[in-house]
Design a protein around this motif. Sequence first.
Motif, PDB file in Angstrom:
ATOM      1  N   MET A   1     -13.136 -25.947  25.443  1.00 12.61           N
ATOM      2  CA  MET A   1     -11.733 -25.527  25.381  1.00 12.61           C
ATOM      3  C   MET A   1     -10.881 -26.341  26.347  1.00 12.61           C
ATOM      4  SD  MET A   1     -10.016 -21.749  25.578  1.00 12.61           S
ATOM      5  CE  MET A   1     -10.377 -21.456  27.305  1.00 12.61           C
ATOM      6  N   LEU A  12     -17.588 -26.499  18.729  1.00  8.33           N
ATOM      7  CA  LEU A  12     -16.238 -25.988  18.508  1.00  8.33           C
ATOM      8  C   LEU A  12     -15.331 -26.530  19.606  1.00  8.33           C
ATOM      9  CD1 LEU A  12     -17.193 -22.265  17.830  1.00  8.33           C
ATOM     10  CD2 LEU A  12     -16.386 -23.891  16.104  1.00  8.33           C
ATOM     11  N   SER A  16      -7.829 -16.256  19.046  1.00  5.51           N
ATOM     12  CA  SER A  16      -8.849 -16.405  20.088  1.00  5.51           C
ATOM     13  C   SER A  16      -9.870 -15.271  20.076  1.00  5.51           C
ATOM     14  CB  SER A  16      -8.191 -16.501  21.470  1.00  5.51           C
ATOM     15  OG  SER A  16      -7.290 -15.439  21.692  1.00  5.51           O
ATOM     16  N   ALA A  71      -3.513 -19.524  19.948  1.00  7.09           N
ATOM     17  CA  ALA A  71      -3.997 -18.965  21.203  1.00  7.09           C
ATOM     18  C   ALA A  71      -2.889 -18.101  21.788  1.00  7.09           C
ATOM     19  CB  ALA A  71      -4.368 -20.085  22.173  1.00  7.09           C
ATOM     20  N   TYR A 119     -11.309 -26.235  21.018  1.00  7.70           N
ATOM     21  CA  TYR A 119     -10.160 -25.341  20.928  1.00  7.70           C
ATOM     22  C   TYR A 119      -9.293 -25.618  22.154  1.00  7.70           C
ATOM     23  CZ  TYR A 119      -8.033 -20.561  20.467  1.00  7.70           C
ATOM     24  OH  TYR A 119      -7.204 -19.467  20.322  1.00  7.70           O
ATOM     25  N   SER A 120      -8.150 -24.975  22.262  1.00  5.03           N
ATOM     26  CA  SER A 120      -7.309 -25.093  23.452  1.00  5.03           C
ATOM     27  C   SER A 120      -6.765 -23.728  23.814  1.00  5.03           C
ATOM     28  CB  SER A 120      -6.165 -26.075  23.211  1.00  5.03           C
ATOM     29  OG  SER A 120      -5.340 -26.192  24.373  1.00  5.03           O
ATOM     30  N   LEU A 179      -8.115 -26.728  16.592  1.00  2.00           N
ATOM     31  CA  LEU A 179      -9.448 -26.140  16.435  1.00  2.00           C
ATOM     32  C   LEU A 179     -10.238 -27.044  15.511  1.00  2.00           C
ATOM     33  CD1 LEU A 179     -11.715 -24.084  16.617  1.00  2.00           C
ATOM     34  CD2 LEU A 179     -10.535 -22.693  14.899  1.00  2.00           C
ATOM     35  N   THR A 199      -5.532 -16.085  27.053  1.00  2.00           N
ATOM     36  CA  THR A 199      -6.427 -16.570  26.000  1.00  2.00           C
ATOM     37  C   THR A 199      -7.883 -16.423  26.405  1.00  2.00           C
ATOM     38  OG1 THR A 199      -4.825 -18.139  25.120  1.00  2.00           O
ATOM     39  CG2 THR A 199      -7.142 -18.622  24.716  1.00  2.00           C
ATOM     40  N   ALA A 235      -4.694 -22.480  13.768  1.00  2.16           N
ATOM     41  CA  ALA A 235      -5.352 -21.801  14.884  1.00  2.16           C
ATOM     42  C   ALA A 235      -4.319 -21.541  15.972  1.00  2.16           C
ATOM     43  CB  ALA A 235      -6.487 -22.656  15.439  1.00  2.16           C
ATOM     44  N   PHE A 248     -13.610 -15.890  18.034  1.00  2.00           N
ATOM     45  CA  PHE A 248     -14.737 -16.757  18.368  1.00  2.00           C
ATOM     46  C   PHE A 248     -16.021 -15.983  18.624  1.00  2.00           C
ATOM     47  CE2 PHE A 248     -11.233 -19.567  18.691  1.00  2.00           C
ATOM     48  CZ  PHE A 248     -11.725 -20.854  18.517  1.00  2.00           C
TER      49      PHE A 248
END
Length: 457
Positions: free
Chosen positions: A42, A281, A336, A79, A283-284, A317, A86, A77, A339
């Motif tokens: 992330m 995976l 979020s 957050a 993500y941010s 994502l 998040t 996606a 996951f």
Amino acid sequence: MMTNWKSPVLALAVVIATVVAFAGTSRPIAAADRQPNIVLIMADDLGIEGLGCYGGLSYATPQLDQLAAEGLRFSHAHAQPLCANTRMQLMTGMHNDRNWICFGIMDPSEKTFGHYLQQVGYKTCIAGKWQLQSYDPPDYPGAETRRGIGMHPKDSGFDSYALYHSLHTEDKGSRYANPTWLEDGTLKQAAGQYGPDQWVDYINAFMEREKANPFFVYYPMALPHWPMNPTPDSADWNDPEKRLDEDPRYFKDMVEYMDKCVGKVVQKIDDLGLRENTLILFYSDNGTHLSITSQTQNGPVAGGKGLPTDAGTHVPLIANWPGMIQPGVSDALVDSTDFLPTMMQAAGHPLPSDHDLDGISFYPELVGEDSSSPRRQWIYSFYDPRPGWDKDHFTRHVSARDRRWHLYETGQLFDVQEDVLEQRPITAENDTAETAAVRKRLAAVLKSQSQSNNDVQ
């Protein structure tokens, strides 16, 4: 020469020779042999405009672009607008209004995805940024009631950890040059080194050590979060006196070093022969810093960290798993909270249908299953980072959204497709038949999810 397979001695010799031949190579472990490894990476403060695969033009991100090209890239996606919000949702699978204490504090009684995966046989590792144990400095009003009450990394469900900002805020030191971090109970400092390099090395050593076991790696990156400092690939890194200089011009270097760190982790998975049995995976945690404007194929995009608009919540994502995930782009909504149930399903231990978490597994979307499982139709957001040091200027927002529409509990409705910056609110008095139907649908979501006493108009 024809082999005489009727000779048991010769047959045994051939088997032994074959084993020896493979012993010195990295051989993929078949998915049927064990549960898949899961690696969740992330970024810290990066909206979708930061990656080339999403149309970004300001930064070179070849490693992530390749993961996206060979995997599944999600276009919807989201957050929470700030990192701690998040991270708590991500780790627990629950909305913030169910587990929020204050900014930078995770309830130590929570069950994280680390705990869940430990319980089904995974070796677990976390490395990078924590910031969930003690956030307020001692002179911040009310800090005495909150300092040190959060979750310590040792209790978070991870067998191994190496984390920046694990204890009190004022003791955290640097996350970049000359870093300070807590590693398996020992506070470490590394003069002349770079924090992200330490955590990549730690993760790679963990995967080497646990390669015979199913493992879960959670890499909450420090990059490219402020302070914007030189990286080891910046020209100014060559002068030790400039390594902690702060300037937005270093942001480009930081995004590109973030991409490089991802590449090193992926390369290690390849070198271990584990790629075909590893779900990766990326993500941010929220949008890009407000001081940064990035160029994209559709024009400039200003960062929106902290804002409840797309600029603050719309994040990349990418899911990659050779042989299991087919290359493509998904328009599935992802939040979020999703996951934890997704990873549990990937691990072969889906949550029971009557679970009390808020997340919805997007595992069927990853592997192309024509599943009867529910597909997310909306995202609910309870966003209020207060109380918390330096968070007083942020405002609470409670809202529900889908791909196009965003409704706040104040009654303001936005057509994000036509008004991405949310500058033209649609009130109930100005509803059309279409927006009235949208308002009714999303208001029902707020009513069913929100613990707020406010009425949605």
